[in-house]
Design an enzyme around this catalytic site. Structure first.
Site, PDB file in Angstrom:
ATOM      1  N   LYS A   1       0.832  -1.203   0.000  1.00  0.00           N
ATOM      2  CA  LYS A   1       0.000   0.000   0.000  1.00  0.00           C
ATOM      3  C   LYS A   1       0.867   1.253   0.000  1.00  0.00           C
ATOM      4  O   LYS A   1       0.602   2.217  -0.710  1.00  0.00           O
ATOM      5  CB  LYS A   1      -0.928  -0.015   1.227  1.00  0.00           C
ATOM      6  CG  LYS A   1      -2.038  -1.046   1.113  1.00  0.00           C
ATOM      7  CD  LYS A   1      -2.797  -1.287   2.410  1.00  0.00           C
ATOM      8  CE  LYS A   1      -3.848  -2.395   2.200  1.00  0.00           C
ATOM      9  NZ  LYS A   1      -4.552  -2.801   3.426  1.00  0.00           N
TER      10      LYS A   1
ATOM     11  N   GLN B   1      -4.914  -1.598   9.533  1.00  0.00           N
ATOM     12  CA  GLN B   1      -4.799  -2.914   8.921  1.00  0.00           C
ATOM     13  C   GLN B   1      -5.412  -3.977   9.838  1.00  0.00           C
ATOM     14  O   GLN B   1      -5.138  -4.017  11.038  1.00  0.00           O
ATOM     15  CB  GLN B   1      -3.319  -3.235   8.644  1.00  0.00           C
ATOM     16  CG  GLN B   1      -3.090  -4.530   7.879  1.00  0.00           C
ATOM     17  CD  GLN B   1      -3.633  -4.506   6.456  1.00  0.00           C
ATOM     18  OE1 GLN B   1      -3.691  -3.464   5.809  1.00  0.00           O
ATOM     19  NE2 GLN B   1      -4.044  -5.657   5.959  1.00  0.00           N
TER      20      GLN B   1
ATOM     21  N   ASP C   1     -11.045   2.860   3.826  1.00  0.00           N
ATOM     22  CA  ASP C   1     -11.256   1.415   3.755  1.00  0.00           C
ATOM     23  C   ASP C   1     -12.735   1.071   3.571  1.00  0.00           C
ATOM     24  O   ASP C   1     -13.079  -0.044   3.193  1.00  0.00           O
ATOM     25  CB  ASP C   1     -10.798   0.782   5.087  1.00  0.00           C
ATOM     26  CG  ASP C   1      -9.701  -0.242   4.896  1.00  0.00           C
ATOM     27  OD1 ASP C   1      -9.481  -0.672   3.742  1.00  0.00           O
ATOM     28  OD2 ASP C   1      -9.066  -0.610   5.896  1.00  0.00           O
TER      29      ASP C   1
HETATM   30  N1  GUN Z   1      -6.963  -7.012   5.915  1.00  0.00           N
HETATM   31  C1  GUN Z   1      -7.235  -7.729   4.789  1.00  0.00           C
HETATM   32  N2  GUN Z   1      -7.757  -6.928   3.845  1.00  0.00           N
HETATM   33  C2  GUN Z   1      -7.829  -5.697   4.374  1.00  0.00           C
HETATM   34  C3  GUN Z   1      -8.277  -4.439   3.875  1.00  0.00           C
HETATM   35  O1  GUN Z   1      -8.740  -4.297   2.739  1.00  0.00           O
HETATM   36  N3  GUN Z   1      -8.174  -3.397   4.728  1.00  0.00           N
HETATM   37  C4  GUN Z   1      -7.687  -3.527   5.983  1.00  0.00           C
HETATM   38  N4  GUN Z   1      -7.642  -2.459   6.755  1.00  0.00           N
HETATM   39  N5  GUN Z   1      -7.267  -4.670   6.477  1.00  0.00           N
HETATM   40  C5  GUN Z   1      -7.345  -5.743   5.668  1.00  0.00           C
END
Ligand code: GUN
Length: 298
Positions: A61, A105, A128
């Site tokens: 990311k 996350q 998100d």
């Molecule tokens: N863990 C797995 N996929 C995601 C996501 O798209 N966003 C976040 N914050 N955590 C994740």
């Protein structure tokens, strides 16, 4: 013979290529903002603990953010960070006028209440799309931040010219991150799919999946969707990223999806690979959401 066999294979949905196109669009928009004298969109990614998969996602990311000119910073905390300290971090990011997007996350360590943490994020910075306000807006068919993985899947379907209107979409998995928001998105006006959500208690799963024009697998079990579960010509979207042991690989594992790719590609009309399918799209949509957050705040 070979030519005939090859021509029967599903068309590959190249998530890497589509994600690169989305990133290029985001980069152009960021450049235009800068030319206008506006600041770079800013994303803060909060990672608690040292889950290796999470570390890898977070690195991806940050890298992608930098590539498109987004100010992307990762805030790392030890696994034993108390919940109230994590909430204080989020509060600070909420108040910071230079921060447009906040991503915590998941999964979080067991001692942290995930619901409380997501609820603490300012919905205006919820890139998100996990905050109940974002989820509610999506469920009501209103515009707002869309969760990145389902939004990326819609983007892939549309850019490949795969029709959704009136067609049977079957989602396997009811997670908050993929299955549920995927259903809301596909139901929305303009997409207009007929949506079925299957899960671990579904009776006769293959009977459902075999009706799918669009089959979305988000179960988290390697090679779970087999060729006999797929309607000929269907678009098969594989959300799974499973690590399976592989001694022939230097890192000791390889990534496989929830779909038995080699067998299903002989039946399906379209298929996403793993890796290189949904994964890159998730990150591209996060960048798009961050840009939108910055534009909306201006
Ligand atoms: N863990 C797995 N996929 C995601 C996501 O798209 N966003 C976040 N914050 N955590 C994740």
């Amino acid at each position: 013979m070979t030519v005939l066999a090859d021509s029967a294979l599903a068309q590959l949905i190249d998530g890497k290529q589509i994600a690169a196109a989305v990133r290029a669009e985001v980069k152009a928009a960021v450049d235009a903002r800068l030319a206008d004298g506006k600041r770079r969109p800013a994303l803060r990614v909060v990672l608690v603990g040292d889950n290796p998969a999470s570390q890898s996602y977070v690195r991806g990311k940050k890298r992608a953010g930098e590539e498109v000119g987004i100010d992307a910073e990762t805030l790392l905390y030890p696994a034993d960070l108390p919940q109230d300290e994590l909430l204080a971090v989020i509060d600070q990011l909420n108040k910071d006028p230079e921060v447009d997007g906040i991503l915590v996350q998941l999964p979080l360590p067991d001692h942290v209440d995930e619901e409380q943490v997501i609820l603490a994020i300012d919905p205006a910075k919820d890139v998100d799309g996990f905050h109940p306000v974002s989820v509610g807006r999506l469920a009501l068919g209103q515009s707002g931040f869309e969760p990145c993985t389902p939004a990326g899947i819609v983007e892939m379907l549309q850019r490949c010219g795969i029709e959704t209107s009136g067609r049977d979409a079957v989602i396997v998995g009811r997670s908050n991150i993929v299955g549920r928001p995927m259903a809301s998105l596909l139901l929305r006006r303009g997409l207009d799919a007929t949506v079925t959500v299957c899960h671990s208690r579904t009776h006769d799963l293959p009977a459902h999946t075999r009706r799918a024009d669009i089959l979305i697998a988000a179960i988290g079990r390697p090679n779970f969707i087999t060729a006999d579960m797929v309607k000929p010509g269907a678009a098969v979207i594989d959300v799974g990223i499973n690590r399976v042991d592989d001694a022939t690989r230097e890192r000791g594992y390889r990534l496989v999806g929830d779909v038995d790719f080699e067998a299903v590609r002989e039946v399906a009309g379209w298929i996403t690979p793993v890796p290189g399918g949904v994964g890159p799209m998730t990150i591209a949509m996060l960048l798009q959401n961050t840009l939108r957050a910055a534009d909306a705040r201006a």
